[in-house]
Design a protein around this motif. Structure first.
Motif, short mmCIF file in Angstrom:
data_model
loop_
_atom_site.label_atom_id
_atom_site.label_comp_id
_atom_site.label_asym_id
_atom_site.label_seq_id
_atom_site.Cartn_x
_atom_site.Cartn_y
_atom_site.Cartn_z
N VAL A 10 -0.74 -7.71 -3.12
CA VAL A 10 0.55 -7.31 -3.67
C VAL A 10 1.50 -7.00 -2.51
CG1 VAL A 10 1.74 -5.66 -5.14
CG2 VAL A 10 -0.62 -6.33 -5.67
N PRO A 11 2.61 -7.73 -2.37
CA PRO A 11 3.53 -7.47 -1.25
C PRO A 11 4.20 -6.10 -1.36
CG PRO A 11 3.93 -9.62 -2.25
CD PRO A 11 3.05 -8.86 -3.18
N ILE A 12 3.99 -5.27 -0.34
CA ILE A 12 4.65 -3.97 -0.25
C ILE A 12 5.77 -4.10 0.78
CG2 ILE A 12 4.34 -1.51 0.17
CD1 ILE A 12 2.68 -2.59 -2.16
N THR A 13 7.01 -3.96 0.36
CA THR A 13 8.14 -4.27 1.24
C THR A 13 8.76 -3.03 1.88
OG1 THR A 13 9.57 -4.31 -0.72
CG2 THR A 13 8.68 -6.42 0.07
N SER A 14 8.42 -1.84 1.41
CA SER A 14 8.90 -0.63 2.08
C SER A 14 7.94 0.52 1.80
CB SER A 14 10.32 -0.27 1.63
OG SER A 14 10.31 0.27 0.31
N LEU A 15 7.83 1.42 2.76
CA LEU A 15 7.00 2.62 2.64
C LEU A 15 7.83 3.82 3.09
CD1 LEU A 15 3.61 1.34 4.11
CD2 LEU A 15 4.06 1.94 1.72
N ALA A 16 7.85 4.86 2.28
CA ALA A 16 8.59 6.09 2.59
C ALA A 16 10.05 5.79 2.94
CB ALA A 16 7.89 6.84 3.72
N GLY A 17 10.64 4.84 2.23
CA GLY A 17 12.05 4.54 2.43
C GLY A 17 12.37 3.69 3.63
N ARG A 18 11.35 3.18 4.31
CA ARG A 18 11.57 2.34 5.48
C ARG A 18 10.96 0.95 5.26
NH1 ARG A 18 9.40 6.18 10.24
NH2 ARG A 18 7.93 6.75 8.58
N PRO A 19 11.65 -0.12 5.69
CA PRO A 19 11.08 -1.46 5.54
C PRO A 19 9.69 -1.54 6.17
CG PRO A 19 13.37 -1.60 6.21
CD PRO A 19 12.99 -0.15 6.31
N ALA A 20 8.78 -2.21 5.51
CA ALA A 20 7.41 -2.31 6.00
C ALA A 20 6.83 -3.65 5.58
CB ALA A 20 6.55 -1.17 5.45
N GLU A 21 5.82 -4.07 6.30
CA GLU A 21 5.07 -5.28 5.95
C GLU A 21 3.64 -4.86 5.64
OE1 GLU A 21 3.95 -9.73 7.67
OE2 GLU A 21 5.36 -8.43 8.74
N ALA A 22 3.35 -4.67 4.37
CA ALA A 22 2.03 -4.19 3.94
C ALA A 22 1.64 -4.92 2.67
CB ALA A 22 2.07 -2.67 3.72
N PHE A 23 0.36 -4.76 2.29
CA PHE A 23 -0.12 -5.39 1.08
C PHE A 23 -0.99 -4.40 0.31
CE2 PHE A 23 0.86 -9.02 3.74
CZ PHE A 23 1.48 -9.87 2.84
N GLY A 24 -0.91 -4.51 -1.01
CA GLY A 24 -1.75 -3.70 -1.87
C GLY A 24 -2.88 -4.52 -2.45
N HIS A 25 -4.03 -3.85 -2.68
CA HIS A 25 -5.22 -4.52 -3.22
C HIS A 25 -5.91 -3.59 -4.22
CE1 HIS A 25 -4.82 -7.38 0.13
NE2 HIS A 25 -4.60 -6.32 0.88
N GLY A 26 -6.78 -4.18 -5.02
CA GLY A 26 -7.60 -3.38 -5.91
C GLY A 26 -8.70 -2.67 -5.15
N TRP A 27 -9.09 -1.47 -5.64
CA TRP A 27 -10.11 -0.69 -4.93
C TRP A 27 -11.44 -1.42 -4.86
CZ3 TRP A 27 -10.78 2.77 -1.48
CH2 TRP A 27 -12.03 3.39 -1.31
N SER A 28 -11.78 -2.22 -5.86
CA SER A 28 -13.08 -2.90 -5.85
C SER A 28 -13.18 -3.89 -4.69
CB SER A 28 -13.30 -3.65 -7.17
OG SER A 28 -12.34 -4.68 -7.33
N SER A 29 -12.02 -4.39 -4.19
CA SER A 29 -12.05 -5.34 -3.07
C SER A 29 -12.16 -4.65 -1.72
CB SER A 29 -10.80 -6.23 -3.10
OG SER A 29 -9.64 -5.47 -2.83
N ALA A 30 -12.19 -3.28 -1.72
CA ALA A 30 -12.27 -2.56 -0.45
C ALA A 30 -13.56 -2.85 0.29
CB ALA A 30 -12.15 -1.06 -0.70
N ARG A 31 -14.62 -3.18 -0.45
CA ARG A 31 -15.91 -3.46 0.21
C ARG A 31 -15.92 -4.80 0.94
NH1 ARG A 31 -19.90 -4.82 -4.91
NH2 ARG A 31 -18.29 -5.49 -6.38
N LEU A 32 -14.89 -5.61 0.77
CA LEU A 32 -14.85 -6.89 1.48
C LEU A 32 -14.49 -6.72 2.95
CD1 LEU A 32 -13.03 -9.10 -1.19
CD2 LEU A 32 -15.49 -8.95 -0.73
N ALA A 33 -13.89 -5.59 3.33
CA ALA A 33 -13.48 -5.39 4.73
C ALA A 33 -14.65 -4.97 5.64
CB ALA A 33 -12.33 -4.40 4.81
N PRO A 34 -15.41 -3.93 5.35
CA PRO A 34 -15.20 -2.98 4.25
C PRO A 34 -14.31 -1.82 4.68
CG PRO A 34 -17.26 -2.54 5.34
CD PRO A 34 -16.67 -3.71 6.06
N TYR A 35 -13.61 -1.22 3.67
CA TYR A 35 -12.92 0.04 3.86
C TYR A 35 -13.85 1.18 3.45
CZ TYR A 35 -8.25 -1.93 4.65
OH TYR A 35 -7.16 -2.58 5.19
N LYS A 36 -13.84 2.24 4.23
CA LYS A 36 -14.64 3.42 3.89
C LYS A 36 -13.73 4.64 3.88
CE LYS A 36 -19.01 1.66 5.76
NZ LYS A 36 -20.14 1.90 6.70
N LEU A 37 -13.92 5.49 2.87
CA LEU A 37 -13.12 6.70 2.77
C LEU A 37 -13.44 7.66 3.91
CD1 LEU A 37 -13.23 7.45 -1.07
CD2 LEU A 37 -11.17 7.03 0.29
#
Length: 854
Positions: free
Chosen positions: A104-131
């Motif tokens: 999911v294209p995220i085009t701004s964060l905290a009111g500032r232009p940004a280049e980020a992407f959103g994903h579903g939590w279930s796909s976090a294990r593909l990196a993997p991301y760990k809390l």
């Protein structure tokens, strides 16, 4: 002969160094270009966010359904997968989990232009991301942020975060912070349901990460998965290829890099071969007396050729060996420039292995040995009794082989010029105009001794009249030594001709693009955002302002108009089983209600107001060529691979060679990779000033991050500056090729001048002063520069005139007027410096000593 060759090199350090420099630089350039080509062919992209998945399934970017034997480019937007493929992949033996993923294209964060992407939590294990702090998202409105973003924005669990999704603001609560050792860039992790909602592609996903059982061979697993999803528009990746699923820009980067590297490599190789040949040939000419003496002492023609070939082989091998490390560094340098300017993605791994190095070595060796063989052939064939007389004169320069090559190159250049002027239209004409410049350069160089003689004859009387006795002596030297003059002129011709042609080809395209953009823009203001995305709802908001008479979204993409050549088995007209012939066409997405007011090109038939649903407005010539009329249907393949039957609701006349079609923006946006709306065109009501309009638009945009409102002139300037890719490639190519030609110019002129020490000494012994000799050489430098500039201008004109006729009907190129004089002044300055400096050095010796020096 090898021992004799090595001994001769010891006593010819100047010639040895000149050959070494020419061969070394040529090998470096060819190897660097080869590295770019290998990088484009391999297109390796290391997996980051999908690193834990040994196999990845993504959309197949190959063009579907084209006729056999018909080559076509891949799809330009991300091809999506059907969501039900997840169950199919999960059922393959060896698969422990098939994890769907969306970006999911995220085009701004905290009111500032940004280049980020959103994903579903279930796909976090593909990196993997760990809390590392907090908890996973459990409800709508909750999000986990990556650790880098949390530090940058000072976020902790419970904090509020404003983020724009495709330009639309949303508010989230940070539930946790996660970290990954492989994933880079900012990432937001939502609940799976929220990610699907924000993704807004019902029933579709970006890719599937395949997790395998321990000990499973990724290659075999990939083959099994590929078999299971065959015919479903999917592509199965493993190893370094997995990164393409994360970074689809690598595909377009590959498409950009391969032709750029091919143009670099081809042109650089031709220049390298020609420059090396010219340098080696000039050095052989300087050794005619030495070779003639060897012939009188009993050396056979074969022995003479073998000696020269052995000398050249030693120099070429040494130059190639020295170029290995610099060649790779030069390739990396060009790669970094292309990445910095956005022509290729930085995630693409630079590769320069054995093949580019072997190519550089082979090209260097071939150029050197071929030049040495050709240069030594004539002297080796003369009879010993004629050898010394032959060495004193430079009478013959044309040979049957040279004549045939000159005819082929000049004929090829003429053919390309005719094709460019009469067949090509628009910017595509550069694809034939660029190669034509190189063919003109080689062809003119092959006949340059004859051209130099004629040009020197034309300059003889006017220059001799103004420069006195020393000038007349210089003109006599130029007339008699036409072969030596041609050797000095060729690098000047290459540098001025190629620099002028390559630079003005690009500036002409830029001017044409800017002019056409301005002509097609009727809007008084253009709204954009530093984040690259505006909320689509802003179009209706602006259209409702009292100061606004019309507003239209503006988004671009690329598609194909298809002609069915084989019906196939299916009855549905959209089936991809049938074979088609695609025709590329650019798309501009607009809003029907505001298109007429904001677009500068009115319809010839129909009306933009009917541009809704599955409708299209086509160029008049496309309708004519296809035998279509208003109300007929055409088959359109969008950039994401989806096909639609479109109803023609209008036609218009775009500039020749710049054809594109109009489609509804709301139909085009979901079929682009990101779905971002970059611009909104706004037309003011009559009587409303531009400043009043801009103020009203800014007020209506509210607190949207990074919004910019500019007038028509500012928008045209911004449009010109935004198109960097072609400019960077053209200027980099010009810099590499012309830089090499300049090195050859300096190299050859210094060697050619230094070789005349005996001549200068003889002049001084018969009464000439140092100033008279310097004045004579200044006149020779002027003649050399003028002849080289005339020939170089001819090379440039042979390319630019037909290109201008194809582009906009003009015979003169467009661009800054100072470019051509700067090139000329630089060529003259280099010529004078490289001739007069060695002359002054040679004149420091006493005449008697210099006359007997070897």
């Amino acid at each position: 002969m090898l021992r004799l060759a090595l001994k001769t090199l010891r006593y010819r350090k100047g010639g040895f160094l000149a050959s070494l420099i020419a061969l070394f630089v040529g090998a470096v350039v060819v190897q660097g270009c080869g590295g770019l080509m290998e990088t484009g062919i391999r297109a390796n992209v290391a997996a980051q966010r999908l690193a834990a998945a040994p196999v990845v399934v993504t959309g197949d970017q190959d063009y579907p359904g084209h006729a056999v034997g018909t080559a076509t480019d891949p799809m330009t937007e991300r091809v999506l997968l059907d969501e039900d493929l997840v169950a199919t992949v999960a059922g393959v033996p060896g698969v422990t989990a098939a994890v769907p993923d969306v970006s999911v294209p995220i085009t701004s964060l905290a009111g500032r232009p940004a280049e980020a992407f959103g994903h579903g939590w279930s796909s976090a294990r593909l990196a993997p991301y760990k809390l590392v702090d907090g908890a996973e998202p459990a409800a709508s409105g909750e999000v986990v942020v990556d650790r880098g973003t949390a530090r940058k924005l000072d976020l902790r669990p419970g904090a509020k975060l404003s983020a724009s999704v495709r330009g639309v603001p949303h508010d989230f609560t940070v539930s946790g912070v996660a970290e990954s050792r492989t994933a880079g860039g900012a990432a937001l992790l939502f609940t799976d349901d929220e990610a699907t909602r924000l993704y807004d592609r019902p029933g579709r996903i970006d890719d599937i990460g395949v997790l395998a059982a321990a000990g499973t061979d990724p290659v075999k697993l990939a083959a099994a998965v590929d078999k299971a999803v065959a015919g479903r528009g999917a592509q199965v990746l493993h190893g370094n290829d997995r990164g393409i699923a994360e970074f689809p820009d690598a595909i377009s980067g590959k498409q950009n890099l391969i032709p750029v590297a091919g143009a670099f490599g081809g042109l650089a190789t031709m220049v390298a071969i020609f420059v090396v040949g010219s340098t080696v040939g000039m050095l052989m000419q300087q050794r005619r007396r030495e070779m003639a003496l060897l012939r009188t002492t009993g050396v056979t023609p074969g022995q003479l050729r073998r000696m020269v070939m052995a000398e050249t082989f030693v120099i070429a091998v040494l130059a190639a060996a020295l170029s290995l490390a610099p060649g790779q560094a030069f390739g990396r340098f060009m790669y970094d420039i292309l990445v910095d300017q956005g022509l290729i993605p930085g995630e693409m791994i630079f590769s320069q292995g054995f093949v580019p190095r072997l190519t550089g070595f082979g090209a260097t060796l071939f150029a050197a040995l071929a030049a040495a063989f050709i240069a030594s052939r004539r002297v080796s064939k003369v009879r010993p009794t004629e050898a010394m007389a032959e060495a004193t004169l430079q009478t013959r320069w044309m040979s049957p082989i040279r004549g045939v090559l000159a005819f082929l190159f000049l004929g090829g250049a003429t053919a390309l010029a005719i094709v460019t002027a009469s067949v090509m239209t628009g910017p595509i004409a550069a694809s034939t105009a660029g190669p034509a410049a190189m063919l003109w350069a080689v062809g003119i160089a092959l006949v340059s001794p004859g051209l130099c003689r004629w040009l020197a004859a034309l300059l003889r009387w006017p220059i001799g009249w103004f420069t006195g006795l020393s000038g007349r002596l210089a003109m006599l030297n130029a007339s008699v030594r036409k072969v030596r003059l041609a050797s000095a002129v060729i690098p000047i011709m290459l540098a001025t001709g190629l620099a002028t042609a390559l630079i003005y080809l690009q500036t002409s395209q830029e001017d044409a693009n800017s002019r056409i953009f301005a002509e097609g823009l009727k809007a008084d203001a253009v709204v954009s955002s530093a984040s690259g995305a505006l909320p689509p709802s802003l179009v209706d908001t602006l259209a409702g302002l009292p100061e606004v008479s019309g507003a239209s979204a503006s988004v671009s993409s690329e598609a194909r108009l298809e002609t069915v050549v084989k019906p196939g088995k299916g009855e549905d007209d959209l089936t991809t089983a049938r074979e088609v012939e695609p025709s590329r066409i650019d798309l501009q997405g607009v809003t029907a209600a505001g298109a007429r007011q904001t677009l500068g090109r009115p319809t010839v038939q129909g009306d933009y107001s009917r541009l809704t649903g599955d409708s299209i407005v086509l160029p008049t010539d496309v309708l004519k060529d296809r035998g279509k009329h208003i109300g007929d249907q055409v088959r359109l393949r969008w950039g994401d691979g989806e096909a639609s039957t479109m109803t023609v609701v209008g036609s218009f006349d775009p500039p020749r060679g710049f054809g594109y079609a109009m489609v509804p923006a709301d139909a085009l946006l979901p079929r682009t990779t990101t779905g971002l709306l970059p611009q909104i065109l706004v037309k003011g009501e009559r009587g409303v000033s531009t400043e009043e309009l801009k103020t009203a638009v800014r007020k209506a945009a509210g607190d949207l991050p990074g919004v910019a409102v500019v007038d028509r002139q500012e928008a045209t300037v911004a449009h010109t500056e935004s198109d960097q890719s072609g400019r960077v490639a053209s200027y980099l190519l010009a810099s590499v090729v012309v830089g090499y030609a300049v090195i050859a110019l300096v190299n050859s002129l210094i060697v050619a001048t230094a070789e005349r020490r005996g001549e200068f000494a003889l002049q001084r012994l018969i009464g000439s002063t140092r100033s008279q000799v310097m004045w004579m050489m200044s006149v020779e430098a002027l003649v050399t520069a003028l002849v080289g500039i005339v020939l170089g201008t001819g090379v440039a004109a042979g390319s630019l005139v037909p290109f201008g006729m194809a582009l906009d009907g003009s015979v003169l190129p467009s661009g800054p007027g100072w470019i051509y004089p700067t090139i000329l002044v630089t060529a003259v300055a280099l010529t004078f410096a490289t001739i007069l400096f060695p002359t002054s050095v040679a004149l420091r010796a006493k005449p008697v000593e210099a006359a007997v020096a070897p």
